[in-house]
Scaffold this motif. Structure first.
Motif, PDB file in Angstrom:
ATOM      1  N   GLU A 172       3.888   8.455  -0.075  1.00  0.00           N
ATOM      2  CA  GLU A 172       2.481   7.879  -1.056  1.00  0.00           C
ATOM      3  C   GLU A 172       2.815   8.446  -2.566  1.00  0.00           C
ATOM      4  O   GLU A 172       1.986   8.111  -3.212  1.00  0.00           O
ATOM      5  CB  GLU A 172       1.340   8.522  -0.381  1.00  0.00           C
ATOM      6  CG  GLU A 172       1.247  10.074  -0.913  1.00  0.00           C
ATOM      7  CD  GLU A 172       1.809  10.934   0.329  1.00  0.00           C
ATOM      8  OE1 GLU A 172       2.732  10.646   0.885  1.00  0.00           O
ATOM      9  OE2 GLU A 172       1.350  11.949   0.683  1.00  0.00           O
ATOM     10  N   GLY A 175       4.466  17.516   4.350  1.00  0.00           N
ATOM     11  CA  GLY A 175       5.378  17.245   5.558  1.00  0.00           C
ATOM     12  C   GLY A 175       5.472  18.315   6.633  1.00  0.00           C
ATOM     13  O   GLY A 175       6.194  18.500   7.526  1.00  0.00           O
ATOM     14  N   GLY A 205       0.862  20.175   1.682  1.00  0.00           N
ATOM     15  CA  GLY A 205       1.049  19.125   0.536  1.00  0.00           C
ATOM     16  C   GLY A 205      -0.519  19.075  -0.117  1.00  0.00           C
ATOM     17  O   GLY A 205      -0.112  18.884  -1.317  1.00  0.00           O
ATOM     18  N   ASN A 263       2.740  12.363  -8.100  1.00  0.00           N
ATOM     19  CA  ASN A 263       3.279  13.395  -7.456  1.00  0.00           C
ATOM     20  C   ASN A 263       2.952  14.812  -8.501  1.00  0.00           C
ATOM     21  O   ASN A 263       3.380  14.886  -9.545  1.00  0.00           O
ATOM     22  CB  ASN A 263       4.823  13.505  -7.551  1.00  0.00           C
ATOM     23  CG  ASN A 263       5.515  15.108  -7.248  1.00  0.00           C
ATOM     24  OD1 ASN A 263       4.798  16.007  -6.841  1.00  0.00           O
ATOM     25  ND2 ASN A 263       6.687  14.975  -7.700  1.00  0.00           N
TER      26      ASN A 263
END
Ligand code: AMP
Ligand code: MG
Length: 603
Positions: free
Chosen positions: A194, A257, A312, A209
């Motif tokens: 994403e 992740g 994340g 990000n």
């Protein structure tokens, strides 16, 4: 679930202090010195003047005053940076500037203000002579050669963190470079399908990000060198390629992740390349965390790069960075104090802790009325990253607490405060416990007297269940407290007494800051339930059992002999008990620090 301390302990056990390198001193700010620095010069090199004035012989000023000046013949002048060409003989003076070397024969400097120079100049008078308006003592306004640093002195110790003042000291010794532990290179990888880069247009379903930038800025802030690997996609191939690029770094930090999502591939890739552990850490935000080492062949050698996999969510990622990556970076840099600077503050909002994890609440801390106050910065969801920008602290609500109420004291980690440079002096403290009538107070009296004899400054603290009478009826302090004063203080030239009304009993930790830092030892009677080290007094006549469990006790003082592994000290032999306390508590806490001058270490 593992505790925050357990997770940190494991991470630090895999992280090594890096090797030293020689660098220009200006590039060493914040780094740890890897050599002892001795001086091969005196600083200042020569006796010199601390003022602009006249160098003279003190005895020539005897009896001088405004109304009866002593007149001296001015034989010359010396400026900073040059050497005097003449000596000061009886009845003469040399005009001298701050920092200029003191001429032979002179033993004092009188400031311009204490001479008639200004008057002389304004009346066009003769400057070959000067009137001295005050009597000078030998040594007046003279800085002695070697007064700051003498040739051969150990000036900075190996392990010292270099701040601007240390860099200045190095320069003053004529050093242009220093040997310091090198900075770690930290590779940073964001993961997720994403994510898009900040220079791309935003596409449906995508987000920018941001973690890479937060983490890189954190790495720089704590002294590391960030190496940005960009974005790894949720595929084995993409992650493998990216991780390979990071293996020449000293540490790899990934974000995302590591949770249970279907596309969380980081785990699989890492498991292929090294040892990896996935932990549920007992904290919120930031429960999932990965840690391991990635192996890389370098010729015949395998290099092991520690890897920290942060969650994340931007808030979780930053909070876990602070708790785990920051100490790891500081350790690699050779720093000894890894804990985040923390304070105690009054919390201004209720905070509930529902799931028994250590809660890090984002707070804004302000100082008011002599104390710190912390207010929660709005919604605390781990996706609400702006809660972090409004915060300057993380309030720590313990895992065993259901939460705090407005008005409670909490510990707050200060996000923007620099590192502590020197260990806060921890006062050696030990408590004497025992059954009623066992002789605790007798032992306290004897120990206080024994430690005074050994030159210690001793604080003594007694636990009183029955309340405290404030002074005596009729006395002023008694009248203040009768009138409703919440705190009453009595101060005299040699004692301060302080009574304060409380709505709950204070813990030792809360009492110690009030006691003050200047003592060498704190002897406590009672406080059986506190966590401080304890010595129990055991007396035969009161039975063979002991009050405390063996793990809690450092020793037992007894007039019998007990069937136990705990150290047993003889009742009645205060010297032996004091020796034990000195060796176990006092000297241990001082072993790494310098002792104050004149205080003997041991006997
Ligand atoms: P994950 O741990 O990969 O499941 O991610 C948890 C949440 O954090 C998801 O909502 C992600 O979109 C978000 N996230 C993961 N990585 C980043 C990143 N680098 N920048 C901003 N948000 C991220
Ligand atoms: Mg993800």
């Amino acid at each position: 679930m593992i505790s925050v301390e357990e997770a940190l302990g494991k991470i630090l056990s895999y992280v090594e202090v890096l090797e030293p390198e020689q660098k220009p001193i200006l590039d060493c700010l914040g780094q740890v010195l890897a050599e002892d620095i001795y001086s091969d010069i005196d600083i200042p090199p020569l006796d010199n003047s601390a003022m602009d004035g006249y160098a003279l012989r003190a005895q020539d000023t005897r009896g001088a005053s405004e109304s009866s000046p002593r007149y001296l013949v001015v034989v010359g002048e010396v400026a900073a940076g040059s050497m005097p060409t003449k000596d000061v003989m009886p009845g003469t003076a040399i005009r001298i500037m701050t920092g200029a070397p003191l001429p032979e024969g002179a033993d004092a400097v009188v400031r311009f203000e204490d001479t008639d120079e200004v008057n002389r100049k304004s009346s066009g008078g003769d400057l070959s002579q000067i009137g001295i308006l005050c009597q000078a003592k030998k040594g007046l306004h003279i800085r002695g050669g070697g007064e700051d640093i003498a040739k051969g002195d150990l000036v900075l110790r190996n392990g010292k963190v270099l701040r601007p003042q240390e860099i200045g000291v190095l320069a003053s010794l004529g050093r242009s470079t220093a040997l310091v532990i090198r900075r770690p290179i930290v590779a940073i990888l964001a993961t997720g399908d994403e994510l898009i880069g900040v220079d791309q247009p935003l596409a449906p379903g995508k987000i920018y990000n941001s973690n890479t930038y937060t983490i890189a800025a954190e790495v720089s802030r704590y002294g590391g060198i960030p190496k940005i690997l960009g974005i790894g996609r949720d595929s084995v191939q993409s992650l493998t390629e990216k991780i390979d690029e990071g293996l020449d770094a000293d540490m790899l930090i990934t974000s995302g992740g590591v949770s249970k999502g279907d596309y969380d591939r980081v785990k699989d890739v890492l498991a292929e390349h090294g040892e990896i552990g996935f932990w549920a850490v007992c904290m919120k935000p930031g429960k999932p965390l990965a840690f391991g080492v990635i192996k890389k062949m370098e010729g015949v050698r395998t290099k092991k790069v520690p890897h920290l996999g942060l969650p994340g969510n931007p808030v979780s990622s930053m909070v876990t960075f602070e708790q785990f990556a920051r100490p790891a970076i500081l350790k690699m840099m050779g720093k000894k104090i890894l804990a985040k600077p923390a304070i105690r503050a009054i919390i201004e909002d209720d905070v509930v802790n529902t799931d028994g994890r250590r809660l890090f609440a984002r707070v804004s801390v302000t100082k008011r009325g002599g104390g710190y106050h912390a207010s929660v910065t709005g919604p605390q969801g781990s996706g609400v990253f702006t809660s972090m920008t409004r915060a300057n602290g993380l309030a720590v609500i313990p895992e065993n607490s259901k939460g705090v109420k407005a008005g409670d004291m909490v510990e707050v980690q200060m996000l923007d405060w620099g590192e502590e440079q020197d260990e806060v002096k921890k006062l050696p403290i030990v408590s004497i416990v025992g059954k009623s009538q066992s002789g605790k107070t007798v032992l306290m009296e004897q120990l206080i007297a024994e430690f005074k004899k050994r030159g210690y400054k001793v604080a003594a603290l007694k636990h009183s269940r029955g309340g405290i009478e404030i002074d005596h009826p009729g006395k002023d302090s008694w009248r203040y407290s009768q009138a409703g004063g919440d705190a009453v203080l009595i101060s005299s030239p040699d004692k301060l007494a302080f009574f304060k009304n409380l709505n709950h009993e204070l813990s030792i930790e809360e009492i110690m800051p009030i006691v003050g830092p200047e003592f060498d030892l704190v002897l406590v009677e009672g406080f059986k339930k506190s966590k401080i080290p304890k010595i129990e007094v055991h007396r035969k006549k009161l039975g063979d059992d002991i009050l405390c469990s063996p793990e809690e006790l450092s020793a037992v003082v007894t007039d019998g002999s007990l069937d136990t592994d705990i150290v047993q000290l003889p009742w009645g032999d205060t010297v032996t008990v004091a020796d034990f306390i000195e060796k176990t508590f006092v000297l241990k806490s001082q072993s790494s620090a310098f002792l104050p001058p004149g205080r003997k270490k041991g006997r």
